[in-house]
Design a protein around this motif. Structure first.
Motif, PDB file in Angstrom:
ATOM      1  N   ASN A 126       3.280   4.996 -11.260  1.00 47.95           N
ATOM      2  CA  ASN A 126       3.534   4.713  -9.846  1.00 47.95           C
ATOM      3  C   ASN A 126       3.296   5.953  -8.986  1.00 47.95           C
ATOM      4  O   ASN A 126       4.122   6.319  -8.143  1.00 47.95           O
ATOM      5  N   ASP A 180      -1.374   3.925 -11.862  1.00 46.43           N
ATOM      6  CA  ASP A 180      -0.388   2.854 -11.832  1.00 46.43           C
ATOM      7  C   ASP A 180       0.729   3.018 -12.860  1.00 46.43           C
ATOM      8  O   ASP A 180       1.874   2.657 -12.597  1.00 46.43           O
ATOM      9  N   SER A 189      -4.252   0.396  -1.635  1.00 47.25           N
ATOM     10  CA  SER A 189      -3.467  -0.767  -2.027  1.00 47.25           C
ATOM     11  C   SER A 189      -3.120  -0.687  -3.503  1.00 47.25           C
ATOM     12  O   SER A 189      -3.930  -0.259  -4.329  1.00 47.25           O
ATOM     13  N   TRP A 190      -1.894  -1.074  -3.835  1.00 51.12           N
ATOM     14  CA  TRP A 190      -1.484  -1.092  -5.234  1.00 51.12           C
ATOM     15  C   TRP A 190      -2.291  -2.105  -6.031  1.00 51.12           C
ATOM     16  O   TRP A 190      -2.630  -1.869  -7.192  1.00 51.12           O
ATOM     17  N   ASN A 191      -2.585  -3.213  -5.390  1.00 54.17           N
ATOM     18  CA  ASN A 191      -3.354  -4.268  -6.026  1.00 54.17           C
ATOM     19  C   ASN A 191      -4.810  -4.166  -5.604  1.00 54.17           C
ATOM     20  O   ASN A 191      -5.170  -4.529  -4.488  1.00 54.17           O
ATOM     21  N   ARG A 244       0.820  -1.196   0.000  1.00 54.87           N
ATOM     22  CA  ARG A 244       0.000   0.000   0.000  1.00 54.87           C
ATOM     23  C   ARG A 244       0.855   1.247   0.000  1.00 54.87           C
ATOM     24  O   ARG A 244       2.012   1.224   0.410  1.00 54.87           O
ATOM     25  N   VAL A 289       0.541   8.211  -6.572  1.00 58.40           N
ATOM     26  CA  VAL A 289      -0.645   8.240  -5.737  1.00 58.40           C
ATOM     27  C   VAL A 289      -0.983   9.690  -5.426  1.00 58.40           C
ATOM     28  O   VAL A 289      -0.092  10.511  -5.178  1.00 58.40           O
ATOM     29  N   LYS A 315      -4.847   6.494  -7.390  1.00 62.98           N
ATOM     30  CA  LYS A 315      -3.551   6.150  -7.940  1.00 62.98           C
ATOM     31  C   LYS A 315      -3.565   6.079  -9.454  1.00 62.98           C
ATOM     32  O   LYS A 315      -4.609   5.868 -10.074  1.00 62.98           O
TER      33      LYS A 315
END
Length: 124
Positions: free
Chosen positions: A77, A74, A52-54, A33, A79, A72
């Protein structure tokens, strides 16, 4: 060396808005995260929000729910923390941090990579 770089801080009036960004710079890192924390003068650093990234699962401190939005991008990268309806008590240094432990969404101890911080001042 992986770095987190915050930007977007500044001065806002009560009721105003600011958008903070945090971009990973350098080598790609793995984390669970990306969180935002803040620290006011003379106070402990506190949790603000995380994503969370995922999956993009979000979590917010009660003090900012309904006013702040974490999101975010992605591909870069990056946020963001969109801060609306700002209050004087939102004043502080805001830090982004990457969670490097799979446990504890809000615990500072589980965030091993920190940005340099960006000052947010809310005042009339």
């Amino acid at each position: 060396q992986v770095q987190l770089v915050e930007s977007g801080g500044g001065l806002a009036q009560p009721g105003g808005s600011l958008r903070l960004s945090c971009a990973a710079a350098g080598r790609t890192f793995s984390s669970y995260r990306l969180g935002w924390f803040r620290q006011s003068l003379g106070k402990e650093r506190e949790f603000v929000a995380t994503i969370s990234w995922n999956g993009g699962i979000t979590d917010y401190a009660d003090s900012v729910k309904g006013r702040f939005t974490i999101s975010k991008y992605d591909a870069k990268n990056t946020v963001y923390l969109q801060m609306n309806s700002l209050k004087p008590e939102d004043t502080g240094v805001y830090y982004c941090a990457a969670q490097t432990s799979p446990w504890g969404t809000r615990s500072l101890a589980n965030y091993g990579i920190w940005g340099q911080g960006t000052q947010v001042t809310v005042s009339s």
